[in-house]
Design an enzyme around this catalytic site. Structure first.
Site, PDB file in Angstrom:
ATOM      1  N   GLN A   1       0.853  -1.199   0.000  1.00 45.67           N
ATOM      2  CA  GLN A   1       0.000   0.000   0.000  1.00 45.67           C
ATOM      3  C   GLN A   1       0.883   1.241   0.000  1.00 45.67           C
ATOM      4  O   GLN A   1       0.398   2.350  -0.112  1.00 45.67           O
ATOM      5  CB  GLN A   1      -0.867   0.017   1.256  1.00 45.67           C
ATOM      6  CG  GLN A   1      -1.835  -1.140   1.336  1.00 45.67           C
ATOM      7  CD  GLN A   1      -2.427  -1.247   2.738  1.00 45.67           C
ATOM      8  OE1 GLN A   1      -3.365  -0.554   3.075  1.00 45.67           O
ATOM      9  NE2 GLN A   1      -1.861  -2.105   3.562  1.00 45.67           N
TER      10      GLN A   1
ATOM     11  N   ASP B   1       6.177   4.642  -1.661  1.00 46.76           N
ATOM     12  CA  ASP B   1       7.543   5.174  -1.523  1.00 46.76           C
ATOM     13  C   ASP B   1       8.598   4.467  -2.380  1.00 46.76           C
ATOM     14  O   ASP B   1       9.748   4.918  -2.438  1.00 46.76           O
ATOM     15  CB  ASP B   1       7.968   5.174  -0.050  1.00 46.76           C
ATOM     16  CG  ASP B   1       7.845   3.811   0.629  1.00 46.76           C
ATOM     17  OD1 ASP B   1       8.031   2.786  -0.039  1.00 46.76           O
ATOM     18  OD2 ASP B   1       7.568   3.785   1.844  1.00 46.76           O
TER      19      ASP B   1
ATOM     20  N   HIS C   1      -1.398   1.310  -4.356  1.00 44.05           N
ATOM     21  CA  HIS C   1      -1.810   2.730  -4.282  1.00 44.05           C
ATOM     22  C   HIS C   1      -0.903   3.638  -5.097  1.00 44.05           C
ATOM     23  O   HIS C   1      -0.869   4.841  -4.861  1.00 44.05           O
ATOM     24  CB  HIS C   1      -1.842   3.192  -2.816  1.00 44.05           C
ATOM     25  CG  HIS C   1      -2.942   2.557  -2.018  1.00 44.05           C
ATOM     26  ND1 HIS C   1      -2.925   2.463  -0.636  1.00 44.05           N
ATOM     27  CD2 HIS C   1      -4.113   1.977  -2.401  1.00 44.05           C
ATOM     28  CE1 HIS C   1      -4.033   1.853  -0.224  1.00 44.05           C
ATOM     29  NE2 HIS C   1      -4.761   1.543  -1.270  1.00 44.05           N
TER      30      HIS C   1
ATOM     31  N   CYS D   1       0.837  15.166 -15.390  1.00 45.97           N
ATOM     32  CA  CYS D   1       0.066  16.393 -15.604  1.00 45.97           C
ATOM     33  C   CYS D   1      -1.399  16.004 -15.778  1.00 45.97           C
ATOM     34  O   CYS D   1      -1.731  15.143 -16.600  1.00 45.97           O
ATOM     35  CB  CYS D   1       0.579  17.153 -16.822  1.00 45.97           C
ATOM     36  SG  CYS D   1      -0.498  18.531 -17.251  1.00 45.97           S
TER      37      CYS D   1
ATOM     38  N   CYS E   1      -2.341  17.329 -19.750  1.00 49.07           N
ATOM     39  CA  CYS E   1      -1.794  16.747 -20.994  1.00 49.07           C
ATOM     40  C   CYS E   1      -1.241  15.333 -20.787  1.00 49.07           C
ATOM     41  O   CYS E   1      -0.891  14.665 -21.754  1.00 49.07           O
ATOM     42  CB  CYS E   1      -0.711  17.654 -21.589  1.00 49.07           C
ATOM     43  SG  CYS E   1       0.819  17.667 -20.635  1.00 49.07           S
TER      44      CYS E   1
ATOM     45  N   CYS F   1       2.558  22.247 -15.114  1.00 54.88           N
ATOM     46  CA  CYS F   1       3.207  21.764 -16.345  1.00 54.88           C
ATOM     47  C   CYS F   1       3.298  22.950 -17.316  1.00 54.88           C
ATOM     48  O   CYS F   1       2.572  23.936 -17.169  1.00 54.88           O
ATOM     49  CB  CYS F   1       2.306  20.667 -16.907  1.00 54.88           C
ATOM     50  SG  CYS F   1       2.832  19.968 -18.465  1.00 54.88           S
TER      51      CYS F   1
ATOM     52  N   GLY G   1       2.975  -4.087   9.070  1.00 54.03           N
ATOM     53  CA  GLY G   1       2.913  -2.632   9.208  1.00 54.03           C
ATOM     54  C   GLY G   1       1.709  -1.973   8.583  1.00 54.03           C
ATOM     55  O   GLY G   1       1.817  -0.862   8.085  1.00 54.03           O
TER      56      GLY G   1
ATOM     57  N   SER H   1      -2.505  -0.991   9.283  1.00 57.17           N
ATOM     58  CA  SER H   1      -3.608  -0.977  10.257  1.00 57.17           C
ATOM     59  C   SER H   1      -4.824  -1.719   9.699  1.00 57.17           C
ATOM     60  O   SER H   1      -5.802  -1.929  10.403  1.00 57.17           O
ATOM     61  CB  SER H   1      -3.984   0.460  10.617  1.00 57.17           C
ATOM     62  OG  SER H   1      -4.323   1.177   9.453  1.00 57.17           O
TER      63      SER H   1
ATOM     64  N   ASN I   1       3.449  -6.366  13.585  1.00 57.79           N
ATOM     65  CA  ASN I   1       2.988  -5.011  13.890  1.00 57.79           C
ATOM     66  C   ASN I   1       3.142  -4.820  15.408  1.00 57.79           C
ATOM     67  O   ASN I   1       2.814  -5.731  16.168  1.00 57.79           O
ATOM     68  CB  ASN I   1       1.496  -4.882  13.489  1.00 57.79           C
ATOM     69  CG  ASN I   1       1.023  -3.450  13.393  1.00 57.79           C
ATOM     70  OD1 ASN I   1       1.322  -2.627  14.247  1.00 57.79           O
ATOM     71  ND2 ASN I   1       0.275  -3.155  12.354  1.00 57.79           N
TER      72      ASN I   1
END
Ligand code: NAD
Length: 263
Positions: A101, A104, A119, A127, A130, A148, A187, A189, A213
């Site tokens: 999820q 990063d 996600h 943009c 475009c 942009c 990790g 919830s 967790n």
């Protein structure tokens, strides 16, 4: 806790196919705040007010205040021992894929090769007018919202509240949940849907569900077989160490995870 680490290592070694579902807690030890829990973004912002797609459309500059803060933390972050342990599990032939999820990109940076980004990924921007794509590391966010050349506003390629999960990621995540026989839930919830359904699908299809967790979750008392209460960056390296010592003792070769699942 040592007993549970041993139990998890035994389960992983015996499993034909292991899949991990990870959430924001996985990257806390890399310096990225989670949404919920101690030090969570929720203590400062209500994410639904900032990163609901309707909020972004009506006031992108406000949304970008939170997006910039999260984006900077993500660009500074490096994989922690938990990410590295999951990469090692894959190299050892014990982990088929990660459904994350997180936005990063740290699992890929650690070395995992099959990461399903449920996600999206905040390192990529697009943009909204475009469709041109940008890399977050190439942008200087001096004025918000960033724009942009065409006059459109940039949006990170992440799934905002109120948006649909990318169909390819949803389909693959479901397939992986249905075909694994052990799922590590690390990790998260487990309250953001439809991601929260993934461990339930795995369980329904016969998999063992092991949570890692420091805090119990709604899964802990229903779906999970057990929870190892601790930080991902501590528990996952211990599981890998246990598997390695098992291997040295038994001289067995780890199995490759192939073949159809129980569903
Ligand atoms: P969450 O913020 O709702 O919950 C975090 C969970 O991690 C909690 O259960 C907490 O007890 C646990 N945790 C805290 N520290 C931990 C550690 N060191 N080791 C293991 N667990 C730890 O996270 P969520 O369930 O992933 O849902 C939040 C949403 O927020 C996700 O959709 C995700 O896209 C987004 N998000 C992502 C990042 C990121 O990419 N790193 C950061 C914040 C939020």
């Amino acid at each position: 806790m040592q007993d549970l680490i041993k139990k998890a290592a035994e389960g992983i070694r015996a499993a034909r196919k292991v899949v991990a579902l990870t959430g924001a807690g996985m990257s806390v030890e890399s310096g990225i705040a989670p949404f919920r829990g101690v030090g969570g973004i929720w203590e400062k912002y209500n994410p639904e007010e900032y990163i609901h797609i309707d909020a972004f459309r009506s006031n992108p500059a406000k949304s970008w205040k939170l997006l910039k803060e999260m984006g900077e933390a993500i660009l500074r972050a490096r994989p922690n021992p938990g990410h590295l342990a999951l990469a090692e599990l894959e190299q050892m032939g014990h982990l088929s894929s990660i459904i994350t999820q997180n936005i990063d990109g740290l699992h890929q940076e650690a070395g995992n090769t099959d990461v399903i980004e449920f996600h999206g990924n905040a390192r990529r921007l697009v943009c909204t007018k475009c469709g041109r794509q940008f890399r977050a590391e190439d942008l200087r966010l001096e004025t918000l919202p960033p724009g942009c050349q065409c006059g459109g506003i940039l949006k990170p390629e992440v799934v905002f509240f109120g948006e649909l999960i990318p169909p390819g990621a949803l389909q693959r995540a479901q397939q992986e949940a249905q075909s694994c026989d052990l799922m590590l839930v690390v990790g998260t919830s487990v309250v953001v849907y439809p991601a929260a359904d993934i461990p339930k699908t795995a369980k329904w299809c016969g998999a063992e569900v092991v949570e890692i967790n420091p805090q119990p979750t709604p899964l802990s008392f229903s779906v999970s077989d057990y929870i190892i209460k601790g930080a991902a960056g501590k528990v996952l390296p211990q599981i890998v160490a246990e598997l390695k010592s098992d291997l040295e003792n038994s001289q067995q070769i780890p199995k490759q995870s192939t073949g159809p699942g129980p569903c």
